[in-house]
Design a protein around this motif. Structure first.
Motif, mmCIF file in Angstrom:
data_model
loop_
_atom_site.group_PDB
_atom_site.id
_atom_site.type_symbol
_atom_site.label_atom_id
_atom_site.label_comp_id
_atom_site.label_asym_id
_atom_site.label_seq_id
_atom_site.Cartn_x
_atom_site.Cartn_y
_atom_site.Cartn_z
ATOM 1 N N ILE A 104 15.553 47.156 58.754
ATOM 2 C CA ILE A 104 16.292 47.215 60.512
ATOM 3 C C ILE A 104 18.053 46.914 60.172
ATOM 4 N N VAL A 105 18.746 48.166 59.906
ATOM 5 C CA VAL A 105 19.906 48.302 60.437
ATOM 6 C C VAL A 105 21.312 48.516 61.783
ATOM 7 N N ILE A 106 21.471 48.108 61.791
ATOM 8 C CA ILE A 106 22.369 47.407 63.375
ATOM 9 C C ILE A 106 23.990 47.244 63.019
ATOM 10 N N ASP A 107 24.621 48.488 63.568
ATOM 11 C CA ASP A 107 25.842 49.538 63.470
ATOM 12 C C ASP A 107 25.938 50.245 64.072
ATOM 13 N N LEU A 108 27.285 49.687 65.420
ATOM 14 C CA LEU A 108 27.325 50.366 66.193
ATOM 15 C C LEU A 108 28.115 52.553 66.327
ATOM 16 N N ASP A 109 28.307 52.390 65.443
ATOM 17 C CA ASP A 109 28.423 53.183 64.739
ATOM 18 C C ASP A 109 27.425 54.889 65.088
ATOM 19 N N ARG A 110 26.209 53.966 64.305
ATOM 20 C CA ARG A 110 25.359 54.810 64.389
ATOM 21 C C ARG A 110 24.213 54.486 65.543
ATOM 22 N N ILE A 111 24.278 53.322 66.745
ATOM 23 C CA ILE A 111 24.049 53.284 67.704
ATOM 24 C C ILE A 111 24.050 54.012 69.158
ATOM 25 N N ALA A 164 34.210 57.494 72.946
ATOM 26 C CA ALA A 164 34.871 57.336 74.169
ATOM 27 C C ALA A 164 34.351 55.793 74.680
ATOM 28 N N PRO A 165 35.468 54.828 75.324
ATOM 29 C CA PRO A 165 34.900 54.059 76.342
ATOM 30 C C PRO A 165 33.787 53.848 76.127
ATOM 31 N N LEU A 166 33.389 54.249 77.584
ATOM 32 C CA LEU A 166 32.117 54.019 77.711
ATOM 33 C C LEU A 166 30.432 54.389 77.335
ATOM 34 N N GLN A 167 30.957 55.473 75.964
ATOM 35 C CA GLN A 167 29.578 55.617 75.359
ATOM 36 C C GLN A 167 29.879 53.829 74.222
ATOM 37 N N GLN A 168 31.061 53.124 74.157
ATOM 38 C CA GLN A 168 30.808 52.306 73.413
ATOM 39 C C GLN A 168 30.148 51.549 73.611
ATOM 40 N N ARG A 169 30.555 51.001 75.616
ATOM 41 C CA ARG A 169 30.319 50.230 75.930
ATOM 42 C C ARG A 169 28.628 49.813 76.258
ATOM 43 N N VAL A 170 28.165 51.096 76.785
ATOM 44 C CA VAL A 170 26.744 50.939 76.555
ATOM 45 C C VAL A 170 26.233 50.721 75.074
ATOM 46 N N ALA A 171 27.119 51.544 74.244
ATOM 47 C CA ALA A 171 26.081 51.296 72.523
ATOM 48 C C ALA A 171 26.369 49.590 72.562
ATOM 49 N N GLN A 172 27.746 48.830 72.733
ATOM 50 C CA GLN A 172 27.666 47.381 72.462
ATOM 51 C C GLN A 172 26.515 46.751 73.008
ATOM 52 N N ARG A 173 26.808 47.021 73.908
ATOM 53 C CA ARG A 173 25.364 46.157 74.765
ATOM 54 C C ARG A 173 23.494 46.736 74.690
ATOM 55 N N ALA A 174 23.516 47.319 73.742
ATOM 56 C CA ALA A 174 22.851 47.818 72.853
ATOM 57 C C ALA A 174 22.335 47.146 72.005
ATOM 58 N N ARG A 175 23.385 46.428 70.769
ATOM 59 C CA ARG A 175 23.639 46.252 69.615
ATOM 60 C C ARG A 175 23.954 44.858 69.676
ATOM 61 N N TYR A 176 23.708 44.496 71.387
ATOM 62 C CA TYR A 176 23.692 42.668 71.307
ATOM 63 C C TYR A 176 22.256 42.935 71.341
ATOM 64 N N ALA A 177 21.095 43.785 71.833
ATOM 65 C CA ALA A 177 20.025 43.479 72.777
ATOM 66 C C ALA A 177 19.462 43.426 70.860
ATOM 67 N N ALA A 178 19.744 44.493 70.469
ATOM 68 C CA ALA A 178 18.621 44.849 68.816
ATOM 69 C C ALA A 178 19.213 43.304 68.135
ATOM 70 N N ILE A 179 20.000 42.993 68.262
ATOM 71 C CA ILE A 179 20.779 41.742 67.185
ATOM 72 C C ILE A 179 19.381 41.047 68.046
#
Length: 145
Positions: A26-33, A48-63
């Motif tokens: 499993i690779v958890i990389d915010l850029d890839r997400i 863009a900020p909104l895309q980053q925000r959605v991806a950050q939430r997905a990152r936390y769930a993945a972790i």
């Protein structure tokens, strides 16, 4: 096993993972997400900020989910600037913390060539806080640029 890959922006953290992880890991990389969650043609960096925000939430769930399976698979987590609290958590999980740092001059040149100028501030902050991190596991450049 949990591998926490840290280092300044444009240091080669993703390249380090490409050289060490397998398809089963499993690779958890915010850029890839972020790229996975955005439409065709989206940039690989400078999101863009909104895309980053959605991806950050997905990152936390993945972790959260991945940490429950460390007994069955390896997890590679990119965390550019972990806090002392995060480092303590990773140590409790017996993580291997890998610092990827080809040197400030190389990082700044890569940022100038490929990234948003705002990443210069992030890199400067990383280097200013570096004394709190483990010594680099990879003092050479990650790949030919």
């Amino acid at each position: 096993m949990l591998y926490v890959i840290t280092g300044p922006p444009a240091a080669g953290k993703s390249s380090w993972i490409e050289a060490h992880a397998t398809a089963r890991d499993i690779v958890i990389d915010l850029d890839r997400i972020t790229v996975a969650l955005t439409g065709p043609g989206a940039p690989h960096w400078n999101h863009a900020p909104l895309q980053q925000r959605v991806a950050q939430r997905a990152r936390y769930a993945a972790i959260d989910e991945a940490l429950q399976h460390l007994d069955r698979l390896d997890v590679y987590l990119i965390h550019t600037m972990p806090t002392a609290k995060a480092i303590a958590k990773y140590k409790r999980l017996k993580a291997r913390i890998v610092v990827v740092d080809p040197g400030q001059a190389i990082v700044m040149a890569r940022i100038a060539a490929m990234r948003s100028p705002t990443m210069e501030r992030v890199a400067t902050r990383w280097y200013n806080a570096r004394r709190h991190l483990p010594q680099p596991a990879m003092p050479q450049t990650s790949r030919p640029w």
